[in-house]
Each structure stands twice: as structure tokens, then as C-alpha cells.
Design a protein around this motif. Structure first.
Motif, short mmCIF file in Angstrom:
data_model
loop_
_atom_site.label_atom_id
_atom_site.label_comp_id
_atom_site.label_asym_id
_atom_site.label_seq_id
_atom_site.Cartn_x
_atom_site.Cartn_y
_atom_site.Cartn_z
N ALA A 144 32.00 45.98 46.19
CA ALA A 144 32.20 44.96 45.20
C ALA A 144 32.62 45.61 43.99
O ALA A 144 33.30 44.83 43.13
CB ALA A 144 30.99 44.09 44.67
N ASP A 145 32.37 47.02 43.38
CA ASP A 145 32.72 47.46 42.28
C ASP A 145 34.09 47.87 42.39
O ASP A 145 34.55 48.51 41.43
CB ASP A 145 31.91 48.64 41.79
CG ASP A 145 31.67 49.69 42.88
OD1 ASP A 145 32.35 49.67 44.01
OD2 ASP A 145 31.08 50.57 42.62
N LEU A 146 34.90 47.70 43.36
CA LEU A 146 36.46 48.20 43.52
C LEU A 146 37.12 46.94 42.91
O LEU A 146 36.78 45.85 42.63
CB LEU A 146 36.76 48.26 44.77
CG LEU A 146 36.22 49.47 45.92
CD1 LEU A 146 36.86 49.26 46.90
CD2 LEU A 146 36.52 50.80 45.16
N SER A 147 38.42 47.52 42.36
CA SER A 147 39.21 46.38 41.61
C SER A 147 39.73 45.32 42.69
O SER A 147 39.39 45.60 44.13
CB SER A 147 40.59 47.00 41.09
OG SER A 147 41.30 47.39 42.31
N LEU A 148 40.10 43.98 42.46
CA LEU A 148 40.65 43.17 43.27
C LEU A 148 41.69 43.75 44.21
O LEU A 148 41.77 43.31 45.37
CB LEU A 148 40.72 41.87 42.64
CG LEU A 148 39.67 40.78 42.60
CD1 LEU A 148 40.16 39.99 41.62
CD2 LEU A 148 39.16 40.27 43.51
N GLU A 149 42.57 44.45 43.65
CA GLU A 149 43.69 45.02 44.31
C GLU A 149 43.41 46.00 45.31
O GLU A 149 43.66 46.20 46.56
CB GLU A 149 44.74 45.64 43.17
CG GLU A 149 45.37 44.77 42.50
CD GLU A 149 44.54 44.06 41.49
OE1 GLU A 149 43.51 44.91 40.84
OE2 GLU A 149 44.79 43.12 40.91
N GLN A 150 42.21 47.00 45.04
CA GLN A 150 41.68 47.74 46.04
C GLN A 150 41.01 47.18 47.26
O GLN A 150 41.07 47.61 48.26
CB GLN A 150 40.50 48.69 45.48
CG GLN A 150 41.33 49.84 44.49
CD GLN A 150 40.31 50.43 43.55
OE1 GLN A 150 39.44 50.00 42.89
NE2 GLN A 150 40.62 51.83 43.49
N GLN A 151 40.42 46.18 47.04
CA GLN A 151 39.83 45.38 47.85
C GLN A 151 40.74 44.75 48.94
O GLN A 151 40.28 44.66 50.07
CB GLN A 151 38.77 44.27 47.30
CG GLN A 151 37.46 44.72 46.65
CD GLN A 151 36.70 43.68 45.89
OE1 GLN A 151 37.03 42.53 45.69
NE2 GLN A 151 35.48 44.02 45.69
N LEU A 152 41.61 44.27 48.34
CA LEU A 152 42.65 43.30 49.04
C LEU A 152 43.40 44.67 49.85
O LEU A 152 43.79 44.32 51.23
CB LEU A 152 43.69 42.69 48.10
CG LEU A 152 44.90 41.81 49.01
CD1 LEU A 152 44.29 40.94 49.72
CD2 LEU A 152 45.82 41.35 47.88
N ASP A 153 43.84 45.71 49.26
CA ASP A 153 44.41 46.78 50.20
C ASP A 153 43.40 47.24 51.32
O ASP A 153 43.89 47.66 52.45
CB ASP A 153 44.53 47.93 49.16
CG ASP A 153 45.60 47.75 48.40
OD1 ASP A 153 46.59 46.83 48.57
OD2 ASP A 153 45.88 48.79 47.40
N MET A 154 41.95 47.15 51.31
CA MET A 154 41.27 47.58 52.33
C MET A 154 41.34 46.45 53.47
O MET A 154 41.07 46.78 54.61
CB MET A 154 40.03 47.54 51.70
CG MET A 154 39.36 49.12 50.83
SD MET A 154 37.64 48.85 50.62
CE MET A 154 37.04 49.24 52.23
N ILE A 155 41.60 45.37 53.22
CA ILE A 155 41.68 44.21 54.18
C ILE A 155 43.14 44.12 54.74
O ILE A 155 43.23 43.89 56.03
CB ILE A 155 41.40 42.93 53.69
CG1 ILE A 155 40.16 42.75 53.02
CG2 ILE A 155 41.74 41.67 54.38
CD1 ILE A 155 39.99 41.55 52.04
N ILE A 156 44.02 44.42 54.10
CA ILE A 156 45.52 44.39 54.62
C ILE A 156 45.94 45.57 55.24
O ILE A 156 46.77 45.55 56.18
CB ILE A 156 46.40 44.01 53.31
CG1 ILE A 156 46.07 42.59 52.46
CG2 ILE A 156 47.93 43.87 53.97
CD1 ILE A 156 46.06 41.70 53.52
N PHE A 157 45.48 46.77 54.80
CA PHE A 157 46.01 47.97 55.41
C PHE A 157 44.87 48.65 56.46
O PHE A 157 43.86 48.52 56.26
CB PHE A 157 46.60 49.22 54.37
CG PHE A 157 47.46 48.32 53.48
CD1 PHE A 157 48.77 48.11 54.10
CD2 PHE A 157 47.32 47.86 52.25
CE1 PHE A 157 49.96 47.53 53.32
CE2 PHE A 157 48.45 47.40 51.55
CZ PHE A 157 49.72 47.33 52.19
#
Length: 157
Positions: A144-157
């Protein structure tokens, strides 16, 4: 495709779910919007929901997931704290779900909950959710402490 963003209250399910929905051009739903009024009132009073309280809500969510799956799919933000709840949501794997679990430490969760406005969840219930949480072996775990962009990157890639 169906995605469920899961985790305790304050983990960022709704925020990440809306961002993912926009990115994937899928509808977003928040499981909180499907609670019966009796559950909402109970949580406002700081009373933890029981399995009996949650059962009709989970069945409603399952029925909606089946319908959304027939369409283009959807993103659902839902606590999905126990394995038996996740089993109900998927209809014992009747519908394929991509599970994404947001994990956070207590301090971050408490800060987020106390900063919320206009939400019925009483922050005193966090401890009960943390005790109830059964984090599974499957699914994507996102800090949860990652940025939203980092979280999204984990899902998409």
C-alpha cells in the motif's frame, strides 16, 4: 475479465480500483455500495460484521460478478477478508477472478482511516478486520505504501 482489489479498510482498494478501471476501460464498483442499510448502521456504531451479516451481501456481489462477467468484465473493490468469502464471490471458481491484495502496515492504515471524510466505516473496526484477514497464497500482493503508478505497473506488467 473480473478483477477484485482486496484488503482491509484504508488499504486503498477504491483508489487503485478506479485507476485500474480507467486504465482498462472497465466499469468500477465498490462493494461497500452493496451493503444493506443494517450492515452500514452496525459499522457506523463500531460493531464488527459477523459472517451472517456478510452472507447476503456476498451473495449479491457474486450475482453481480456473474452478470459483469457476461459483459465486458469489471473491477470490484472488496475487503474479501476470509477465504470462504472469496469462495462465495467466485462461486467456487464459477467465474474467473484476478485477485489483487493490497497489504499495508497498521500505522499507514490508521493514518488513512483517520483522514477519511464521509465514510461509514468506523476506524475502531480496523483491528477486527486485521484479525479476520486471511491473506491467501494466490493473487498479486501489492504494498500500500507504493505510489499509485507503481501499484498499477505491478498489475499491468
Amino acid at each position: 475479465m473480473l478483477y477484485i482489489i482486496a484488503g482491509v479498510s484504508g488499504s486503498g482498494k477504491t483508489t487503485l480500483g478506479k485507476l485500474l478501471a480507467k486504465h482498462l476501460n472497465l466499469p468500477f464498483y465498490d462493494a461497500d455500495d452493496f451493503h444493506p442499510q443494517s450492515n452500514i448502521e452496525k459499522m457506523k456504531r463500531g460493531q464488527a460484521l459477523t459472517d451472517e451479516d456478510r452472507f447476503p451481501w456476498l451473495l449479491t456481489l457474486h450475482d453481480n460478478l456473474v452478470e459483469w462477467n457476461k459483459q465486458s468484465g469489471a473491477i470490484l473493490a472488496c475487503s474479501a477478508l476470509k477465504e470462504k468469502y472469496r469462495s462465495i464471490l467466485s462461486g467456487n471458481n464459477e467465474v474467473e477472478i484476478k485477485w489483487i491484495f493490497i497489504v499495508a502496515d497498521n500505522l499507514l492504515l490508521k493514518q488513512r482511516l483517520h483522514g477519511r471524510e464521509n465514510h461509514f466505516f468506523n476506524p475502531l473496526l480496523l483491528e477486527s478486520q486485521l484479525k479476520t484477514l486471511e491473506l491467501p497464497d494466490y493473487g498479486l500482493k501489492i504494498p500500500a505504501d507504493l505510489s499509485l503508478e507503481q501499484q498499477l505497473d505491478m498489475i499491468i506488467f
